[in-house]
Every structure is written in C-alpha cells, then in structure tokens.
Design an enzyme around this catalytic site. Structure first.
Site, short mmCIF file in Angstrom:
data_model
loop_
_atom_site.label_atom_id
_atom_site.label_comp_id
_atom_site.label_asym_id
_atom_site.label_seq_id
_atom_site.Cartn_x
_atom_site.Cartn_y
_atom_site.Cartn_z
N ASP A 190 3.35 -2.02 1.15
CA ASP A 190 3.93 -1.40 -0.23
C ASP A 190 3.46 -2.13 -1.46
OD1 ASP A 190 4.92 0.32 -2.06
OD2 ASP A 190 7.10 -0.15 -1.40
N ASP A 249 -0.62 2.98 -5.63
CA ASP A 249 0.67 2.76 -4.68
C ASP A 249 0.29 2.93 -3.15
OD1 ASP A 249 3.10 2.41 -3.92
OD2 ASP A 249 3.85 4.14 -4.53
#
Ligand SMILES: *[C@@H]1O[C@H](CO)[C@@H](O)[C@H](O)[C@H]1NC(C)=O
Ligand SMILES: *[C@@H]1O[C@H](CO)[C@@H](O)[C@H](O)[C@H]1NC(C)=O
Ligand SMILES: *[C@@H]1O[C@H](CO)[C@@H](O)[C@H](O)[C@H]1NC(C)=O
Ligand SMILES: *[C@@H]1O[C@H](CO)[C@@H](O)[C@H](O)[C@H]1NC(C)=O
Length: 412
Positions: free
Chosen positions: A105, A284
């Site tokens: 992440d 992201d």
C-alpha cells in the site's frame, strides 16, 4: 486508552453493520514478487470499496495539523467493505520470521500484521507500550505497537515498527499491510503520536538498500489469482519497463501532497476532449480502479456513452461503443501516457468475478463521488499502474512512470 477504545467500539459497531546487527545487502535493490487475488465471495462492489477509501484518504490528511488528532478526525463510520482485490507480498516478522501476506500500500505507511495470522512474538519482538489505530475506508485495525525484525526477500530490517492487530476489519484473507507511503502518514497513529519510519526508511537508514526508492511493476491479468508483479526495494528494475522513466515532483496541493500525489490532466481521444483539467490527485497501489472527480466522470460517461451498471457499480458499454472507444491521455509533467481502449475495460474473463455478465463490457474509470477542486481529484489505482511502470522516489520526493511491454496489451 478508554476514550480511544470507546471511540473504536462505537466506530466498529457502526462499521460491522455492514537484536542482531543489520545485515548489509550489497546487491541492492531487492526484488519481491507481488500476488494478486480476488475474493469471489466478498466482492459485490470494487467501486464501493475504492470510494470509501478515497473518502478516508481525503479526510485523513485534512484532519492533520498542530494539535489535531488526525486519526480521530479521519475516523468516521463508513461501511467496511472487504477488500475484493488484494495485491500482496509475503513478509517475515520476528526471529525466526513468521511469514505474513501483506497488502502492498502506497496510500498508507504503517506496517502491521495479525488480521489473519496472529502476530507471533519472538526474541526480536519489543513491545513499545503504544497502541496503534489506523482507518482505511476499506477497513481498520487497532492493536499494540512493536518493533521487530522484518524480512522482505533478502532484505533484513531491524527495529522496524510493526503493529500487532487486536482488532481488524475489512481484511479477510490477508494478514495486514505493508505501508510504503510517505512517513508523515504514520504521525498520530500511535498513542505516543510519533512518526514510525516505514520499512523503506528503515532499510535505507540501516544501509541495506542504496536508495530510498521503490519500483513497482504490475501487469494486466485475466486470472483470479496470479503472481505477476514485482516490488523492487532500493531502486528500479530496468527489465520491467520499455520507455525511459520520467519523474515529476510530488504535488504541492493538499491533501494529495500528503500521499504519493501528482498533478495531471486527462483528455480523451484524437479530438483531445478535456475529461479532467490539470489538478492534483494521487497514485495508489491500494485502489483498484481509476477514480476521477464526479464532474470529470460525467464528461467521461458522456463521451463513452457508458451506462451505470447496478451489479458491478461500473459503467457498462455496448460492443459497438467499445469498438469506437478511443484512448485516454494522461498528461503528467511534460509527458503524455496513452491509456488505450483495452486498458479502460475490466478484463472480460473476470466479469463474473465482480458480479457482471460474461459478455458485457465494463469501464474501469469510475466516479470519486465528489466534484473536483478539493485537492484530491483523482486516484490512479492499480488499473493504471498495470500499464505503466511506477517509481516512488521517497528521498527525491518524486514519482516516475514509464511505458512497459504491457502498456498497449489487449488482454482485457
Ligand atoms: C471473502 O470475503 C468474505 C466476505 O467479506 C469473507 O467472509 C471471507 O473470509 C473472505 N475470504 C477470503 C479468502 O478472503
Ligand atoms: C454531453 O454531451 C452533450 C452533447 O455533446 C453536451 O451537450 C453536454 O454538455 C455533455 N455533458 C457533459 C457533462 O459533458
Ligand atoms: C439501479 O439502481 C437504481 C437506484 O438504486 C435504480 O433506480 C435503477 O432502476 C436500477 N437500474 C436497474 C437497471 O436495475
Ligand atoms: C502504443 O500504441 C500507440 C499507437 O497506438 C503507439 O503510439 C505507442 O508508441 C505504443 N506504446 C508502446 C509503449 O508500445
């Protein structure tokens, strides 16, 4: 602690309704395979999950500042939507290491385990006495903060901050998160409030990698479970891109500037119709789709002729509309990245995995749920990164992209 716990309990109730010496690695960078996996039963809407995440990402950094409690500001009840698509790496914690499947992440920066497999304390585990709480939109976790030895491929990182979850929601099927975003995002996540160096920061400061850089390679896939990504700690993997890597600085616009944020505009087709005027947003790895502000999405829907599909949450187009679908052009810095018609559709082989019809065509560009002008107007998620090599240069505070052999792939 009590206040935090009651806050947490209130939140989760709402939510449920829905010491050795560092080993110096000389052959830095270190590469690690990334696996992608679907949770068929947990699916219903990837869009819902991405939107919930976007909402939290926007709120989280807005709550930051002197005297503010960023996590508290960010904590509001959203339905916890189980991760439908996970991109995980196997990371060891402890001595000897226990291995955990952690979500990769760039949109968060805490590393933690215990959502699935429980944290196993060993001789290298040190309890800091702090509690830790992070909310993700697609889930949250609460637990105890440790430092421990972390093993990532051949890389061994000492005294790494690691959260041990006592409660975790929204992460069924994985063990936690490997947070590789900007370190500022860790501020205020523990009861002491201090920053927790990320695994990249620690590896770099311990001399285990030559550069505070991470390279990310993904590829489009038509399989439910596949290991086709490569994470490179400490540099880039030049075998994974075809074009030159072009860098842009992290955007100065808040809140995108708190993340791996960039400035970009998007146009459509040969006519160059503006979909999204130049604005700030983020890249992201924790988001599946490409998410754009509602006003931009309306234009995209208009030019594509897409119709919202209730089963998948995505826009659906006819075969004829697909035949006429033109490329999107992402203008980032001085470069333009062509995102082909094939790149804009969900892999048809996986339609039924997201609740769609086998023969339909669904678009992966989706609605952020709020209009542009709020400093985080798009998210270039995995669907984008599958087509372009991606570099987060932490030390240089910049982001790089390059074409790959998959940029023009027609596998979808
Ligand atoms: C898939 O999601 C469902 C519903 O959220 C959950 O109960 C289940 O444990 C998940 N399974 C895996 C393998 O992730
Ligand atoms: C959609 O297209 C029509 C016809 O070209 C145009 O009049 C309308 O303004 C467009 N709407 C948006 C949101 O772009
Ligand atoms: C989709 O959902 C909306 C709102 O929930 C509803 O108004 C609409 O009729 C639904 N469309 C289809 C095709 O089911
Ligand atoms: C992709 O295709 C376009 C034309 O359709 C071409 O201009 C471009 O160079 C190709 N990109 C790569 C990386 O092969």
């Amino acid at each position: 602690m009590l206040a935090r716990l009651s806050l947490l309990l209130a939140l989760t109730t709402a939510a449920i309704t829905v010491a050795a010496k560092p080993i110096v690695i000389r052959d830095s960078p270190i590469t690690l395979p990334i696996a992608r996996r679907f949770n068929l039963t947990g699916v219903p809407s990837i869009l819902k999950q991405d939107q919930a995440r976007a909402k939290v990402l926007k709120a989280r950094s807005q709550g930051q500042g002197k005297g503010a409690s960023p996590k508290k500001a960010a904590v509001f009840p959203v339905d916890v939507t189980n991760q439908a698509v996970d991109y995980t790496v196997s990371v060891g914690v402890g001595t000897p290491p226990t291995f955990y499947d952690l979500i990769v992440d760039t949109g968060s920066s805490n590393t933690w385990v215990g959502a699935g497999a429980e944290y196993v304390q060993t001789s290298s585990s040190v309890d800091t006495g702090d509690e830790v709480l992070v909310e993700y939109g697609s889930g949250l976790f609460f637990g105890e903060q440790f430092t421990d030895t972390v093993t990532i491929g051949d890389l061994i990182i000492e005294n790494q901050g690691v959260g041990a979850a006592e409660l975790a929601f929204g992460f069924d099927g994985v063990d936690g998160i490997l947070g590789i975003g900007p370190v500022d995002l860790t501020e205020g996540t523990t009861s002491s409030g201090e920053e927790i160096p990320t695994v990249l920061d620690s590896a770099f400061s311990q001399g285990s990698i030559d550069a505070n850089v991470i390279g990310v390679s993904f590829a489009p896939t038509t399989e439910l479970e596949v290991t086709n990504g490569v994470l490179t700690f400490g540099g880039v993997d030049d075998s994974k891109h075809t074009g030159k890597i072009a860098y842009v600085p992290i955007t100065s616009t808040s809140p995108a500037s708190s993340y791996v944020g960039i400035d970009q505009s998007i146009t459509y087709g040969a006519a160059g119709t503006t979909i999204l005027p130049l604005t700030a947003g983020i890249t992201d790895t924790g988001t599946t789709l490409i998410i754009i502000a509602s006003d931009a999405f309306a234009v995209y829907q208009n030019v594509t002729g897409g119709v919202p599909d209730n089963n998948t949450g995505l826009l659906k187009i006819t075969q004829e509309q697909f035949d006429n679908l033109e490329s999107l052009f992402f203008h980032i810095g001085d470069n333009t990245y062509e995102f082909t018609a094939n790149a804009q559709i969900w892999p048809r082989a996986l339609n039924t995995a997201i609740g769609g019809d086998e023969d339909s065509v669904y678009l992966i560009v989706a609605d952020l749920g709020s209009d542009s002008g709020e400093g985080l107007d798009f998210i270039d998620g995995f669907s984008f990164l599958e087509r372009f090599y991606y570099v987060y240069d932490v030390a240089g505070s910049r982001v790089g992209f390059a074409t790959t052999e998959f940029t023009n792939a027609t596998t979808n």
